[in-house]
Each structure stands twice: as structure tokens, then as C-alpha cells.
Motif scaffolding. Structure first.
Motif, mmCIF file in Angstrom:
data_model
loop_
_atom_site.group_PDB
_atom_site.id
_atom_site.type_symbol
_atom_site.label_atom_id
_atom_site.label_comp_id
_atom_site.label_asym_id
_atom_site.label_seq_id
_atom_site.Cartn_x
_atom_site.Cartn_y
_atom_site.Cartn_z
ATOM 1 N N LEU A 43 0.853 -1.179 0.000
ATOM 2 C CA LEU A 43 0.000 0.000 0.000
ATOM 3 C C LEU A 43 0.893 1.234 0.000
ATOM 4 O O LEU A 43 1.811 1.348 0.810
ATOM 5 N N HIS A 44 0.651 2.149 -0.925
ATOM 6 C CA HIS A 44 1.408 3.390 -1.032
ATOM 7 C C HIS A 44 0.448 4.569 -1.010
ATOM 8 O O HIS A 44 -0.684 4.454 -1.458
ATOM 9 N N GLY A 66 -3.650 10.578 -2.941
ATOM 10 C CA GLY A 66 -4.315 9.289 -2.993
ATOM 11 C C GLY A 66 -3.512 8.141 -2.426
ATOM 12 O O GLY A 66 -2.438 8.315 -1.856
ATOM 13 N N ALA A 67 -4.061 6.965 -2.626
ATOM 14 C CA ALA A 67 -3.438 5.717 -2.191
ATOM 15 C C ALA A 67 -3.652 4.670 -3.276
ATOM 16 O O ALA A 67 -4.654 4.708 -3.993
ATOM 17 N N GLU A 68 -2.683 3.752 -3.380
ATOM 18 C CA GLU A 68 -2.831 2.650 -4.318
ATOM 19 C C GLU A 68 -2.449 1.346 -3.628
ATOM 20 O O GLU A 68 -1.581 1.316 -2.772
ATOM 21 N N PHE A 69 -3.140 0.298 -3.994
ATOM 22 C CA PHE A 69 -2.985 -1.016 -3.395
ATOM 23 C C PHE A 69 -2.780 -2.032 -4.508
ATOM 24 O O PHE A 69 -3.647 -2.181 -5.381
ATOM 25 N N ALA A 77 -5.260 -1.079 -7.480
ATOM 26 C CA ALA A 77 -6.451 -0.234 -7.364
ATOM 27 C C ALA A 77 -6.009 1.073 -6.726
ATOM 28 O O ALA A 77 -5.053 1.100 -5.943
ATOM 29 N N TYR A 78 -6.689 2.148 -7.076
ATOM 30 C CA TYR A 78 -6.344 3.439 -6.483
ATOM 31 C C TYR A 78 -7.603 4.221 -6.137
ATOM 32 O O TYR A 78 -8.662 4.011 -6.711
ATOM 33 N N GLY A 100 -10.133 3.719 -9.382
ATOM 34 C CA GLY A 100 -9.996 2.868 -10.545
ATOM 35 C C GLY A 100 -9.121 1.668 -10.303
ATOM 36 O O GLY A 100 -8.561 1.487 -9.217
ATOM 37 N N ILE A 101 -9.009 0.877 -11.326
ATOM 38 C CA ILE A 101 -8.148 -0.313 -11.328
ATOM 39 C C ILE A 101 -7.249 -0.209 -12.535
ATOM 40 O O ILE A 101 -7.681 0.140 -13.624
ATOM 41 N N ARG A 102 -5.951 -0.490 -12.332
ATOM 42 C CA ARG A 102 -4.963 -0.417 -13.402
ATOM 43 C C ARG A 102 -4.335 -1.790 -13.626
ATOM 44 O O ARG A 102 -4.028 -2.498 -12.666
ATOM 45 N N TYR A 103 -4.129 -2.115 -14.884
ATOM 46 C CA TYR A 103 -3.348 -3.295 -15.258
ATOM 47 C C TYR A 103 -2.053 -2.786 -15.868
ATOM 48 O O TYR A 103 -2.084 -1.991 -16.808
ATOM 49 N N ARG A 104 -0.944 -3.241 -15.347
ATOM 50 C CA ARG A 104 0.363 -2.810 -15.835
ATOM 51 C C ARG A 104 0.952 -3.882 -16.740
ATOM 52 O O ARG A 104 0.975 -5.058 -16.387
#
Length: 105
Positions: A43-44, A66-69, A77-78, A100-104
Motif C-alpha cells: 500500500l502506497h 491518494g493511495a494505491e494497493f 487499485a487506487y 480505478g483499477i490499473r493493469y500494468r
């Protein structure tokens, strides 16, 4: 207006820059701080600064916080709160929320 739906779009991250383009407009932000929280999972939190332009001609500055997990390999997700200031059409301060949700790849 309580919310402004920008709909589905594409987000991209290159180095410390985040960008988004969707049906309502585009944003570019520079993340000047991103730190890992001391928890057992990835978690960032982050804070940045940037700008936006809407397809109807509005533009302004924004400060995403924000935060992203990261919950799976290459997927995170962020959630973020985004105070922003519109510069044209009678300058106006607003607060937006993004998730949202990100795919890298």
C-alpha cells in the motif's frame, strides 16, 4: 454538481508522471511524493501536482492526493481526492474524487 463522471478511459504511468484520457477530458500529474505505508501488504500513498483539460474547453490545475494497493501481479487499485482550480469561465475551486483499477504491462 456533486460528481463529474469522466467515464472509462486509459491511464498511463511513465516514471513519476500519471496521465488519463477519457470521454470528458485529459489529465497529467507529476507525483512528487510516493511512499510505502508500513503495513503487511503493498500500500502506497502519494501526492502530486498537474493540470487538466476538458473537451468542452475548461482547464486548470489539480493536486491529487491518494493511495494505491497492489492486489495481484501487475494489477492495482487506487483512490484519490483531487482539489482543483478551474482557470477559465470564472475561476472556481472544486474537489473531485477518483477511483480505478490499473493493469500494468
Amino acid at each position: 454538481v456533486f460528481g463529474d463522471d469522466r467515464g472509462f478511459g486509459i491511464t498511463a504511468t511513465i516514471g513519476k508522471f500519471n496521465g488519463f484520457i477519457g470521454k470528458g477530458g485529459a489529465t497529467v500529474d507529476y507525483l512528487f511524493m510516493k511512499e510505502k505505508l508500513e503495513v503487511e501488504y503493498p500500500l502506497h500513498w502519494y501526492i502530486g501536482g498537474g493540470g487538466y483539460v476538458d473537451w468542452d474547453g475548461d482547464f486548470g490545475a489539480r493536486v491529487p492526493i491518494g493511495a494505491e494497493f497492489a492486489f495481484a501481479e501487475n494489477v492495482d487499485a487506487y483512490v484519490q481526492a483531487i482539489p482543483y482550480l478551474r482557470f477559465n469561465h470564472d475561476a472556481q475551486f472544486k474537489l473531485g474524487i477518483g477511483l480505478g483499477i490499473r493493469y500494468r504491462f
